[in-house]
Structure formats: structure tokens, C-alpha cells
Design a protein around this motif. Structure first.
Motif, PDB file in Angstrom:
ATOM      1  N   GLU A  30       0.822  -1.217   0.000  1.00 41.43           N
ATOM      2  CA  GLU A  30       0.000   0.000   0.000  1.00 41.43           C
ATOM      3  C   GLU A  30       0.851   1.260   0.000  1.00 41.43           C
ATOM      4  O   GLU A  30       0.499   2.251  -0.619  1.00 41.43           O
ATOM      5  CB  GLU A  30      -0.959  -0.001   1.193  1.00 41.43           C
ATOM      6  N   ARG A  31       1.981   1.224   0.679  1.00 39.02           N
ATOM      7  CA  ARG A  31       2.834   2.411   0.642  1.00 39.02           C
ATOM      8  C   ARG A  31       3.340   2.656  -0.776  1.00 39.02           C
ATOM      9  O   ARG A  31       3.647   3.781  -1.150  1.00 39.02           O
ATOM     10  CB  ARG A  31       4.025   2.267   1.605  1.00 39.02           C
ATOM     11  N   SER A  32       3.440   1.599  -1.559  1.00 39.37           N
ATOM     12  CA  SER A  32       3.911   1.778  -2.936  1.00 39.37           C
ATOM     13  C   SER A  32       2.775   2.184  -3.873  1.00 39.37           C
ATOM     14  O   SER A  32       2.982   2.398  -5.051  1.00 39.37           O
ATOM     15  CB  SER A  32       4.560   0.492  -3.452  1.00 39.37           C
ATOM     16  N   GLY A  33       1.549   2.259  -3.321  1.00 39.98           N
ATOM     17  CA  GLY A  33       0.436   2.730  -4.136  1.00 39.98           C
ATOM     18  C   GLY A  33      -0.468   1.626  -4.643  1.00 39.98           C
ATOM     19  O   GLY A  33      -1.354   1.885  -5.448  1.00 39.98           O
ATOM     20  N   VAL A  34      -0.246   0.394  -4.183  1.00 39.67           N
ATOM     21  CA  VAL A  34      -1.083  -0.707  -4.649  1.00 39.67           C
ATOM     22  C   VAL A  34      -1.966  -1.196  -3.507  1.00 39.67           C
ATOM     23  O   VAL A  34      -1.473  -1.668  -2.483  1.00 39.67           O
ATOM     24  CB  VAL A  34      -0.227  -1.869  -5.180  1.00 39.67           C
ATOM     25  N   VAL A  35      -3.263  -1.053  -3.679  1.00 46.68           N
ATOM     26  CA  VAL A  35      -4.207  -1.486  -2.647  1.00 46.68           C
ATOM     27  C   VAL A  35      -4.072  -2.992  -2.455  1.00 46.68           C
ATOM     28  O   VAL A  35      -3.862  -3.722  -3.423  1.00 46.68           O
ATOM     29  CB  VAL A  35      -5.660  -1.186  -3.069  1.00 46.68           C
ATOM     30  N   ASN A  36      -4.207  -3.434  -1.239  1.00 49.14           N
ATOM     31  CA  ASN A  36      -4.035  -4.864  -1.048  1.00 49.14           C
ATOM     32  C   ASN A  36      -5.188  -5.513  -0.316  1.00 49.14           C
ATOM     33  O   ASN A  36      -5.057  -5.909   0.835  1.00 49.14           O
ATOM     34  CB  ASN A  36      -2.724  -5.141  -0.330  1.00 49.14           C
ATOM     35  N   ILE A  37      -6.330  -5.631  -0.969  1.00 44.65           N
ATOM     36  CA  ILE A  37      -7.386  -6.382  -0.304  1.00 44.65           C
ATOM     37  C   ILE A  37      -7.209  -7.874  -0.559  1.00 44.65           C
ATOM     38  O   ILE A  37      -7.982  -8.685  -0.110  1.00 44.65           O
ATOM     39  CB  ILE A  37      -8.812  -5.921  -0.691  1.00 44.65           C
ATOM     40  N   ALA A  38      -6.130  -8.234  -1.273  1.00 46.26           N
ATOM     41  CA  ALA A  38      -5.866  -9.650  -1.511  1.00 46.26           C
ATOM     42  C   ALA A  38      -5.018 -10.266  -0.395  1.00 46.26           C
ATOM     43  O   ALA A  38      -4.577 -11.395  -0.505  1.00 46.26           O
ATOM     44  CB  ALA A  38      -5.190  -9.836  -2.861  1.00 46.26           C
ATOM     45  N   LEU A  39      -4.793  -9.523   0.677  1.00 43.40           N
ATOM     46  CA  LEU A  39      -3.998 -10.057   1.792  1.00 43.40           C
ATOM     47  C   LEU A  39      -4.573 -11.378   2.285  1.00 43.40           C
ATOM     48  O   LEU A  39      -3.847 -12.328   2.572  1.00 43.40           O
ATOM     49  CB  LEU A  39      -3.991  -9.067   2.961  1.00 43.40           C
ATOM     50  N   GLU A  40      -5.895 -11.399   2.374  1.00 45.52           N
ATOM     51  CA  GLU A  40      -6.590 -12.582   2.849  1.00 45.52           C
ATOM     52  C   GLU A  40      -6.206 -13.802   1.995  1.00 45.52           C
ATOM     53  O   GLU A  40      -5.839 -14.856   2.523  1.00 45.52           O
ATOM     54  CB  GLU A  40      -8.101 -12.317   2.762  1.00 45.52           C
ATOM     55  N   GLY A  41      -6.249 -13.627   0.710  1.00 44.33           N
ATOM     56  CA  GLY A  41      -5.934 -14.724  -0.198  1.00 44.33           C
ATOM     57  C   GLY A  41      -4.472 -15.138  -0.091  1.00 44.33           C
ATOM     58  O   GLY A  41      -4.148 -16.332  -0.117  1.00 44.33           O
ATOM     59  N   LYS A  42      -3.596 -14.159   0.054  1.00 47.06           N
ATOM     60  CA  LYS A  42      -2.180 -14.480   0.162  1.00 47.06           C
ATOM     61  C   LYS A  42      -1.899 -15.261   1.442  1.00 47.06           C
ATOM     62  O   LYS A  42      -1.062 -16.163   1.461  1.00 47.06           O
ATOM     63  CB  LYS A  42      -1.356 -13.195   0.094  1.00 47.06           C
ATOM     64  N   MET A  43      -2.608 -14.919   2.500  1.00 49.22           N
ATOM     65  CA  MET A  43      -2.455 -15.688   3.738  1.00 49.22           C
ATOM     66  C   MET A  43      -2.904 -17.127   3.519  1.00 49.22           C
ATOM     67  O   MET A  43      -2.267 -18.082   3.979  1.00 49.22           O
ATOM     68  CB  MET A  43      -3.285 -15.071   4.857  1.00 49.22           C
ATOM     69  N   LEU A  44      -4.020 -17.275   2.832  1.00 52.08           N
ATOM     70  CA  LEU A  44      -4.567 -18.625   2.641  1.00 52.08           C
ATOM     71  C   LEU A  44      -3.619 -19.522   1.848  1.00 52.08           C
ATOM     72  O   LEU A  44      -3.373 -20.664   2.237  1.00 52.08           O
ATOM     73  CB  LEU A  44      -5.915 -18.544   1.921  1.00 52.08           C
ATOM     74  N   VAL A  45      -3.107 -18.995   0.739  1.00 50.12           N
ATOM     75  CA  VAL A  45      -2.207 -19.847  -0.041  1.00 50.12           C
ATOM     76  C   VAL A  45      -0.925 -20.114   0.746  1.00 50.12           C
ATOM     77  O   VAL A  45      -0.360 -21.215   0.672  1.00 50.12           O
ATOM     78  CB  VAL A  45      -1.885 -19.255  -1.434  1.00 50.12           C
ATOM     79  N   GLY A  46      -0.487 -19.122   1.510  1.00 47.23           N
ATOM     80  CA  GLY A  46       0.700 -19.326   2.347  1.00 47.23           C
ATOM     81  C   GLY A  46       0.453 -20.417   3.377  1.00 47.23           C
ATOM     82  O   GLY A  46       1.298 -21.293   3.601  1.00 47.23           O
TER      83      GLY A  46
END
Lengths: 293, 523, 348
Positions: A30-46
Motif C-alpha cells: 500500500e505504501r507503494s500505491g497498490v491497494v491490497n485487499i488480496a492479503l486474505e488470499g495471500k495468507m490462505l495460499v501461504g
């Protein structure tokens, strides 16, 4: 009394760990300007990749590494769509979340013939305190990196004034790619913490909204590392209290409605967003794709 | 006189020499065989009206555009840029009109961005991860600031610094990168007169230290005040190059505008002015950012059957004045009357419904739905009028009939209500807006920058329409940064300067010199 | 009509179709990895979504909420807003319908379901209003607030269902059943499938949406605000008011999901009844491109997908219903990426 407090403290630290990983991951992106509502998904695959690899190799470290890799891979997919192909960040994020809800259980069926989860890990294949140490390290490094390093400054400008960064000769989209990948790695490790530390297997949708809670912490923490960490601890405390109080009966025999503790983080975040309590300003170019003039 | 031969190399070569540069965008020839040279250690003015091609030339010099033909020589060497980075490496720097500064970050970080250095001790790290040596940067900057007398508070977030200081930071950014040739795009557009004086003093000091400065501007007074030589652009070509000492504003203006295109408006006799169509009383407004007072008590009256022109350099409160007529509720204090009625507490829709036609200053931003068809753009603002709606339903049949008629009457091309507004040329977009706003039969017409970015044919048409509204008894408030336009159309001219009306002229009294003086704050 | 004009008109449809095909192709390729024949899987999907009246009924049962949430998201898109909050709005709408059916158990038949539907619409609308108000008057981005409001809605509904109106006859997390007078009719052609008059309600809403956007002044203003807030403001439209209204309507539409679910199917409010209807609504609206027919078609597609994948668990060795989410994700991704299309166009 003392034991009770100790238990709550320990529980707070445990539940804060994955949250803070994810929030830090969100911070980079987000600091780089990219919204991250995909955090949830990234946690799941991780979480899934970590459990699967820890199961196969009996090494929680390799599991965590796999979690990081899977998170990074999800980051690549996300970055490809939102940076390269300029898809709407919210839409693509939602899609990545869908994919992450569907894909791991699908693979569980193929790999383990189970309905949506991995088999249990032996205690020796799991992490205990290690994720806590890791997240503390990640927090410190992130804090130092952002304040002091060259790329830390680039990332902040990519989110605040991408044209200025471009004019200064640093590639905006390249910077964003790196930030989104880093975000994927951290969110992936956060997910790994869920499956190989907090519990003993991957289960369907086990992140249970923590990715979104991490987003809330990020907002509450004004997109800065240390305040974000504080917000995560606060949310972790609420979560620990809620777990602790579940099923505890009041004087009259009625159980305590823990739902109100559950929704507290979200209510607080809404109030902050509304400017009722404090103010939180997002990076100026958050959510906007960048194209060279 | 533009020179075209290639100069000698070495120390005597000019800082910059452009030879036969051409650039075409679509069907527009933005630069046509542009040639001129800029001597080392001089301040060089590049002037021309909007769209004359001066910015295009400078963007080619800075590597933003690639020329279709022609050569760029820097200090005697032929150069080809792939990007501005190449130009920067060759010692050219540019201060853009819109500053490239991130508000929450310190001046220091804004300046060193992209040119960070690290201590030797960190060299084992990959370059992007190395910590920035801010103290070294600070020392270097401090030295620069002292040498050129450009003091800046290094650690304050730039958003809290005044615009003049922000510009200073932009200049320091170039000096930090060892730029020898500095291009400033409209540097005074956002400055107060005092800040402008400071800037000029700084530029002279830079010249004294051997730097070369190019200023893009359209303000003749400033050209006269600070430059050594001037290159004039018109219609994509260089129409002249003169020594500042040997020229006059009159000569420069002639070179800039060219007589053929000069405004020849036949003004019909003014009808007897009637009642006040618009009356503003002591309007005060504070800007959203910084809390600076943008309107400091503006009062004026526009009577029906007269055109009142507001002259002034952009940024002296014009936008705020227009805003406050549409949304008087946001005023700090004051009173707005339209057609004799106090509208201070009314919403925009009701004010416009009283018979107010509105031509916004930025038609792309405020006037059109660029991705929607002409039909819908025609309806915009009229959707609740009795002619086009009944019990909450849009009467598309009637809209279509009216659009068809209006496209014909106002000569909007193509005559196709289905084409998106964004696909029309600037002139046709403006004619569409005029058609729409005249549909109400306005009794008050507010026209802001009505001919900006509009082709010559359309300019004439739009001017005729404005005067026709006056003949039919509407009061017209004209806001324009083109002094010619204000002079040609207005029955009375008010000069807005720093949020105040500082002078008033009737058509008979109007005189370019005196108005120009008032616009510059010396009324 | 010129060739270019025809291209302009049909290009979006073509793109939507290609997106769906590309998404399906990629998703079915995944089943190949799992050792199934993609063609076989595809045929199972088709058969179990449309193979019998009952199957079609089930497909339409899933289509109903998706049509409503799709419209909810679409109406916000039109106004330039992003409603990620349909999930929370529909949760509270369903809860309100159930609570009405418990508290006002004495209401007679035609009135009872109407009252419950009104409560569902109203509660969803209120939840939408919060986000709309925060956006219009406090400048808080609706994407974030609606995400947060989804979680608050989940918590609140859990409290109300479990503490205020728990079902005494069941261990499941749900409310007491509503009174019989609240139940709405099933459409009998479809056998046992719980597809009810709620489908007709949803289709009516779709028609109303089309009418609103094409014929009314309000629809015109809504779209104008979505196209350019500033131009709309200069034209005398109050963008804040329109944004709030759009969120209210969106919330109400999502809230109506409760009608089919509570009055037409479960007869009570069950915690977590929605398999992400609110989020799938985003995909429906995107694919439908704001066009009512498009939204309806997209809702049917995703409804069929949901029903079709449900049978994969029994009909194949290795492929589970989770394929549904994967296919949806891939379709959304291929719809969303403008740059991807430019890239493809350049190659072709």
C-alpha cells in the motif's frame, strides 16, 4: 489472577503474530500505491503451502519458506494484473481472494483425498515461538528499511507522488512490483503461522478474515510500521479476550456476548476513517495505476 | 533571427542549439522547423501564447518527446535522448509547472530522491537496500544553498512550506544533480509578486555563477525584467529572436499574436443596461489548503445587457470567484444576488434554474461527461427542466429533437448525438456547451475562459454568441486570462488582483497598458 | 448503422463472452491437472445445472441472490462507487426478515411477507446508507468502510441470532423459525427446488433497475455523478446526495436477498448462509457491465456455476465444488484487465 493475565498475554502474542505479518505485507504494497485487499488470499495460499511442505519435509522452516513462496506467487499474479495490465486493484484483489479460497481445498482433495484440509502435522514439524521472533525481526527491519534505505524512500514516493519518482529516474512500476512481491512474502509467512504454528493443519478458509483485519490495522496505524504493529497488538488483545471469554457465564448464567469484542477492531477503524477519532491519510496515489507520460 | 548553422564546439559553443526541430501530434504540427540558440550564462525567455509550441520544444530538449526531425546540440555536441534521464545526465534540468514534490516528505528527501548516496560501510548490501547517507546530502545541499542564497528548511514536510520555497526546492533539486542548463516552465504562475522578485534575483545569481536559464512564459513584463534574449513562438514556429534590451513589450506582443489572427470583433451597439443580473457583495473565501484568503471582499455588479470582463493573471481568485457564484454556501462571508434575488443560501441547481448559463473554465473537468454521448452531455444540467422531464422521467424524444436542432444551430461537428463528447475537438466541445447553456435562454451568462484551446473559427462563433446574449438582454460575466478577449468583448472591465478588484475601466477608457499595470498589481 | 458503430456496440458483449470462455478454459485446465477430463467436467457442470427441471430450479435458486447482489454492485458502479458491502447488507437484510417473522408472528399472509421484505430492504438500505454517508460527508473511502461494515454485520447478526432470538429446538447457529404466514410460494414447475416468488421479485428489480437507469432523471443524475463528480456538481447535481442514495438503493437490493433465503428457503436466519453472494455480485456486475440484461445473464451464469460445481463432489473422483471459486476468480480476472485486452488486440 497472575496466571490469567499471563495466559491472555501469551494468547495475545500468538494471535497477533500472523496479523502483524499480514499487516506488514500490506504496508509494503500500500505504501507503494497498490491497494491490497488480496492479503486474505495471500495468507490462505501461504497457510496451505506451508502445511503441505512441512508435512512432506518434516521441517517447519521449509514449510514457512514455502508459505513465503506461495505468497510471493500470489503477489506475482496480482502484480501482473494490476501493474502490468492495469486491472482495477479492488476487482483483481477480490479475484485473487476467490482463487485462494478455491484452490487450496481443491488441491487438498487431489493430494490427500480430504475435504478441504491437510492432514495434521506432528508437534515436531510445527513452529512454537519461532514465528514471534520472525515477526519481531520483520517489524524492526521494515521500520529501519523504510526510514533509512534508498528503496524505502522509493516505495514511499511510488505511493505518494509516482511522477516525481519517475522524474527522478527510478522506475515506478518496478518499485511497485518489488513492494507487492515483498508484501506477498510476508502475508504468506503470516498464513504459514496459522497452519504450522497456531494450529496443526491447513483447513478451509482458516484465515477467517485476518487479512482484512490486517488491512484495518494498517489504516489505524496510518500506514506506518510501529503504529501498525501497535494496532495489531490491540486487535490481537481483543481477539485473545474474546477467545478467553467464550462460554464464560455471567452471574445470571447467560454467556457473555463476545461478538461485541469481535467487531470492536472494525468499529474503531470505521470511526478513524470517519475522522471521529484521529485521522488517517492514505498514500496519495493509492489505487491508481501508473503510466509514463 | 533564428540561426541554423552548426556552431563551433568547445568552450564557445552555445549552451543549447536547436536546429530545425519538428514534431507532429496526429494532425497537429506542434513544432515546425524550430531553430534557435541559447548562449551560456544567459537567461533566455521562450514566449508564446497557449499552443504556440514553446512547451513542445522544451519537452524535446528535455527528452520527454522525441523530435520527428531536427537536431539538438548541447554545449556543441549533437544529442539524442531516450528519456529525460539522458538529458539530466547531460546537465539539463527542468522545473515543471506542477511541482514534482511529495507533500508529506521533507525537502531533503524530495531533493535527494533518485540520487541517494550511501556510506562505504554499507557497500556489501545490494544498492537499493543501502541506507541513505542523509548527512552527506545535507552538507552538500547546505553548501549549494549558501552559494546561491537559496535557504530552505530541510526537515519540514514540503506541504507546509510556501509555494515560493517549494519552487526553490525544485531548483535545488536541479543544482544537486549538477544541472548547468535550467528550464523553468511558467515559473511565476503561482508566485506572489514578492516571490517573483525573489525568484528573479535567484536566477540572476545563477547566471552569475555561469548557469544557463530558460524561462517559458507568456508574461511580457517578466520577460522584459529578467531575460537577456527572447525567442518568440507562434503557431509552432519561431517568429523571432531578439535581444531583450533592444526590444519592447509591444514588439514582442506583435511577434506573439500576429495581426491576421488578432481579434476583430464587431461589437453591436450596447442596449440600455437594465436591472442587475448579478450582484456580489463583499465576498470573502478562504482556500481549502493552507487557509490563505483567496477572495478578500469582492463586490461587483453585472447589469442585464452588458458584458463585464474580469481581467487578471490566473490564480488571483478567478476560480474562487466563479465557485462562489455557483456555491455561495461555501463562502466565508458575503452575499450573492442573481436577478435581484438573494441566492446565498440556495443550492446550485436552483440558482441555475433561475436562468443562469454557465461556461466552466475547464470544460473537460467541469463541463462534460467525456465518456458519454453528445445527447447526454446536452441534457446535463437540463435534466430536471420542464422541457425535458415529466414526473421524474426523461423525455428522450424531446431531448433528441432539441439536440438535433442545437447541433445544427451551433454548428457542432459531427452532427451525431451518439458520438462521445470526448471524441469531439476542443472547439466543438465548447460549442456543445454553449448550445446547452443557451438552451435555458440565460438571463445571466457566466463564461470562463470561453475560447481556451479552441480553433480560430470557433473563437469567432463563440464571441458572436456571447455578444448576441448581451443584445438579447442577458447580463454577461466574462472571465478570461486573454486580455485581448476581455478588451474586445467587455463594456466594463474589472481587474482582479490577489483576491481584490483593484481597478475598473469602461470600454472607452480601456487601455491595454493601464489594465496591464493593474493586473501586475501597480494600479 | 455503420460497421464501426456496430463494433462499438457489440465489442463489450464480445469481450464479456471471451472473458468467460478464457476464464472457463483456464479453470477447466486446472481439472486436467487433477487427472480429470476437462470436457467431462464441463459436461457434468452443464448437466447438473440445467439437466432437469429440478436442476434448473436449483440454478435459479442460486441465481436469485446473485441477481440482487449483482444489481446492488452495478448501481454503485454507475454512480462511481464500489460496493464491497453487499455481503454485510444481505446478512442484515436476511436477519431483519427473520426477526420480523418472529416478532410480528401474528401478521396475516399477504401482509406478512411484504412486511418482512420491507424490513429486509430497509435494513440493508440502512447499512448501505452508513457507507454512503461516510463517503459523501466524511470522505471515507467506501471500499474500506464496506469491508469493515461486513464484519460488523457478521458480528451483530450473530449476536441477535444467538442471544436475542435463538432457535430453542436446534443446536445450529440460527434464529427461531418465522411464522407460517410469512412463507412465500415455491414455483412448482421446479419440483423440490426452493426457487420461490423471490426470483420474480429479483427479476422485477432488474427491470426496475433498467428503467431507473434509462428513463428516469434520477438514473441520469446517478450516471452523471459516476462519470464526473465535478461536471455533475457544476450542472447542479449534489454528488453527495446521489452517492448516498446509490448506496441506500444498493443496500436495499442486497437486503432483499433475505426474502428468498428466509421466507422462501430456510424459514429462519442461519448464520453464514451466504456462500459469498455479496462478493460474487461484484463479478456479476462486472461481467454484466451495468446493463440489466447483462447482469441477469451473468447472474444466471454464476448461479449455474454454483449449482453445477455442487455435484462435482459426487460425480468425479478428484474435482470438488471448490472449482466454483476458481472458475469465478479466473473469469473476474479476465474481465478486469483492460491492459490484457489491449495486449491481445495488438497481437491479433
Amino acid at each position: 489472577m497472575f496466571e490469567e493475565l499471563w495466559a491472555i498475554l501469551a494468547s495475545t502474542i500468538r494471535v497477533t503474530t500472523p496479523l502483524l505479518f499480514a499487516a506488514l505485507g500490506g504496508l509494503y504494497s500500500e505504501r507503494s500505491g497498490v491497494v491490497n485487499i488480496a492479503l486474505e488470499g495471500k495468507m490462505l495460499v501461504g497457510a496451505f503451502a506451508a502445511a503441505a511442505v512441512a508435512l512432506a519435509t518434516h521441517s517447519p522452516w521449509l514449510g514457512a519458506a514455502a508459505g513465503a513462496g506461495a505468497g510471493a506467487l500470489a503477489g506475482v499474479a496480482y502484480a501482473l494484473f494490476v501493474i502490468r495490465w492495469r486491472a482495477d486493484q479492488i476487482v483483481a484483489g477480490t479475484a485473487i481472494n476467490f482463487l485462494a479460497i478455491g484452490l487450496p481445498p481443491f488441491l487438498c482433495k487431489v493430494l490427500y483425498d480430504s475435504t478441504g484440509g491437510t492432514p495434521s502435522l506432528a508437534l515436531s514439524d510445527r513452529f512454537t515461538f519461532e514465528p514471534v521472533a520472525l515477526v519481531a525481526l520483520a517489524l524492526l527491519l521494515t521500520w529501519f528499511w523504510m526510514r533509512r534505505s534508498r528503496s524505502g524512500l522509493w516505495v514511499q514516493f511510488a505511493g505518494e507522488h509516482p511522477q516525481a519518482l519517475d522524474a527522478a529516474g527510478v522506475g515506478v512500476n518496478r518499485t511497485r512490483w518489488m513492494a507487492v512481491l515483498m508484501g506477498g512474502v510476508l502475508a504468506g509467512v503470516g498464513g504459514a503461522t496459522l497452519s504450522i504454528s497456531l494450529s496443526s493443519s491447513f483447513t478451509r478458509e482458516m484465515s477467517a478474515g485476518r487479512g482484512f483485519m490486517a488491512l484495518a490495522a494498517l489504516i489505524l496505524g496510518k500506514w506506518r510500521p510501529l503504529p501498525t504493529a501497535a494496532a495489531c497488538v490491540l486487535f490481537g488483545l481483543a481477539d485473545a479476550m474474546q477467545i478467553r471469554l467464550q462460554g464464560v457465564k455471567l452471574g445470571g448464567g447467560a454467556p457473555i456476548p463476545t461478538q461485541f469484542i469481535q467487531i470492536l477492531p472494525y468499529v474503531v477503524t470505521i470511526l478513524v476513517l470517519a475522522g471521529v477519532v484521529g485521522q488517517s491519510r492514505a498514500p496519495k496515489a493509492l489505487g491508481l495505476s501508473f503510466r509514463k507520460a | 533571427m533564428p540561426r541554423t548553422e552548426t556552431s563551433a564546439s568547445g568552450a564557445e559553443a552555445p549552451a543549447v542549439e536547436l536546429v530545425g526541430l519538428s514534431k507532429t501530434f496526429g494532425s497537429v504540427r506542434a513544432n515546425d522547423a524550430v531553430s534557435f540558440r541559447v548562449e551560456r550564462g544567459s537567461i533566455h525567455g521562450v514566449i508564446g501564447e497557449n499552443g504556440a509550441g514553446k512547451s513542445t520544444a522544451m519537452k524535446m530538449l528535455y527528452g520527454i518527446y522525441t523530435p520527428d526531425a531536427g537536431k539538438i546540440l548541447v554545449e556543441g555536441k549533437v544529442r539524442r535522448w531516450r528519456s529525460p534521464q539522458d538529458a539530466i545526465a547531460a546537465g539539463i534540468g527542468m522545473v515543471h509547472q506542477h511541482f514534482m514534490l511529495a507533500g508529506p516528505h521533507s525537502a531533503l528527501d524530495n531533493i535527494l530522491l533518485g540520487a541517494e548516496t550511501s556510506r562505504r560501510a554499507w557497500s556489501w548490501l545490494p544498492p537499493p537496500l543501502r541506507p541513505i547517507d542523509r548527512s552527506a546530502a545535507r552538507a552538500k545541499l547546505q553548501a549549494l544553498a549558501e552559494r546561491y542564497s537559496l535557504p530552505v528548511d530541510w526537515d519540514t514536510p514540503v506541504e507546509r512550506l510556501p509555494v515560493g520555497i517549494q519552487q526553490r526546492i525544485e531548483i535545488l533539486k536541479l543544482l544537486y544533480r549538477d544541472a548547468r542548463i535550467l528550464i523553468l516552465d511558467e515559473p511565476t504562475a503561482v508566485l506572489t509578486p514578492q516571490e517573483t522578485q525573489d525568484l528573479f534575483a535567484n536566477l540572476r545569481r545563477l547566471r552569475g555563477e555561469g548557469k544557463t536559464v530558460l524561462i517559458i512564459t507568456h508574461k511580457l513584463k517578466e520577460v522584459m525584467a529578467v531575460t537577456d534574449r527572447v525567442t518568440v513562438f507562434r503557431g509552432g514556429k519561431v517568429t523571432g529572436g531578439v535581444e531583450t534590451e533592444a526590444t519592447s513589450p509591444q514588439e514582442l506582443a506583435d511577434l506573439m499574436v500576429g495581426r491576421a489572427v488578432h481579434l476583430q470583433v464587431k461589437v453591436p451597439p450596447q442596449p440600455e443596461p437594465g436591472q442587475a443580473a448579478l450582484r456580489l457583495r463583499d465576498l470573502k473565501l478562504t482556500g481549502r489548503e493552507g487557509g490563505v484568503e483567496r477572495l478578500k471582499g469582492v463586490s461587483l455588479e453585472v447589469r442585464s445587457g452588458e458584458v463585464v470582463g474580469i481581467a487578471g493573471v490566473e490564480g488571483n481568485g478567478q476560480s474562487e470567484l466563479l465557485e462562489s457564484i455557483l456555491r455561495p454556501a461555501e463562502l466565508l462571508s458575503g452575499r450573492v444576488e442573481v436577478l435581484g434575488q438573494d441566492v446565498t443560501d440556495l443550492p446550485t441547481a436552483e440558482i441555475k434554474a433561475m436562468g443562469v448559463g454557465w461556461v466552466p473554465e475547464d470544460r473537460h473537468r467541469d463541463g462534460l461527461l467525456l465518456n458519454r454521448p453528445v445527447r447526454e452531455n446536452f441534457l446535463l444540467g437540463l435534466q430536471s427542466s420542464a422541457a425535458f422531464s415529466r414526473s421524474g422521467l426523461v423525455q428522450w424524444g424531446e431531448v433528441d429533437a432539441a439536440v438535433k436542432r442545437a447541433l445544427e444551430e451551433y454548428d457542432v461537428r459531427p452532427r451525431d448525438p451518439d458520438v462521445n463528447a470526448g471524441g469531439l475537438s476542443g472547439g466543438n466541445q465548447q460549442k456543445l456547451i454553449i448550445a446547452r447553456e443557451f438552451e435555458r435562454k440565460p438571463r445571466l451568462l457566466v463564461a470562463a475562459q470561453p475560447t481556451r484551446g479552441v480553433d480560430v473559427g470557433a473563437i469567432e462563433f463563440i464571441h458572436d454568441r456571447i455578444l448576441k446574449a448581451r443584445t438579447e438582454g442577458a447580463g454577461v460575466l466574462l472571465v478570461s486570462s486573454e486580455l485581448d478577449e476581455v478588451l474586445a468583448l467587455s463594456d466594463r472591465i474589472l481587474v482582479l488582483y490577489e483576491g481584490r478588484i483593484v481597478a475598473e475601466f469602461t470600454r472607452a477608457q480601456a487601455d491595454e497598458k493601464r489594465i496591464g499595470a493593474a493586473m501586475g498589481g501597480s494600479a | 448503422m455503420s460497421w464501426g458503430r456496430a463494433m462499438d456496440r457489440w465489442m463489450p458483449v464480445l469481450r464479456a463472452l471471451l472473458s468467460v470462455i478464457a476464464g472457463f478454459a483456464a479453470g477447466l485446465a486446472v481439472t486436467w491437472v487433477a487427472g480429470e477430463s476437462p470436457w467431462n467436467v464441463f459436461m457434468i457442470l452443464i448437466r447438473s445445472a440445467f439437466g432437469s427441471w429440478y436442476d434448473l430450479g436449483m440454478t435459479l435458486f442460486y441465481t436469485t441472490p446473485l441477481l440482487l447482489t449483482g444489481l446492488s454492485v452495478a448501481i454503485c458502479f454507475q454512480a462511481g462507487l464500489f460496493n464491497i458491502g453487499a455481503e454485510g447488507q444481505l446478512t442484515l437484510g436476511a436477519l431483519a426478515a427473520a426477526v420480523t417473522g418472529v416478532v410480528l408472528a401474528g401478521l396475516p399472509w399477504p401482509l406478512a411477507p411484504v412486511a418482512a421484505a420491507a424490513a429486509a430492504f430497509g435494513t440493508g438500505a440502512f447499512w448501505g446508507w452508513i457507507a454512503g454517508w461516510l463517503r459523501a460527508r466524511r470522505g471515507s473511502h467506501e471500499v474500506i468502510t464496506t469491508i469493515m461494515l461486513n464484519f460488523v454485520a457478521a458480528g451483530l447478526s450473530s449476536y441477535v441470532a444467538l442471544y436475542l432470538f435463538p432457535n430453542p429446538d436446534s443446536q445450529n447457529p440460527e434464529t427461531r423459525p418465522v411464522a407460517k404466514s410469512f412463507l412465500i410460494q415455491h414455483l412448482s414447475v421446479f419440483g423440490d427446488a426452493p426457487v420461490s416468488t423471490a426470483l420474480i421479485l429479483a427479476v422485477a428489480m432488474c427491470v426496475a433497475y433498467g428503467f431507473l437507469m434509462r428513463r428516469t432523471v434520477l438514473g441520469f443524475e446517478l450516471r452523471s455523478v459516476g462519470q464526473s463528480e465535478r461536471a455533475a456538481r457544476v450542472a447542479g447535481i449534489d454528488p453527495g446526495k446521489i452517492q448516498i442514495l446509490a448506496m441506500v438503493l444498493a443496500g436495499g437490493l442486497a437486503g432483499l436477498v433475505g426474502v428468498g433465503e428466509v421466507l422462501g428457503n430456510a424459514e429462519k436466519f442461519k448464520l453464514g448462509f451466504s456462500p459469498q453472494y455479496g462478493f460474487v455480485g461484484i463479478a456479476v456486475a462486472l461481467l454484466g457491465r451495468g446493463n440489466p440484461v447483462g447482469v441477469a445473464a451473468a447472474a444466471l451464469l454464476f448461479g449455474a456455476l454454483h449449482k453445477g460445481t455442487g455435484d462435482l463432489d459426487f460425480e468425479t473422483e478428484n474435482v470438488t465444488r471448490d472449482l466454483s471459486m476458481i472458475l469465478q476468480a479466473l473469469v473476474i480476472l479476465s474481465v478486469s484487465a483492460d491492459g490484457l485486452w489491449d495486449w491481445v488486440k495488438r497481437r491479433v
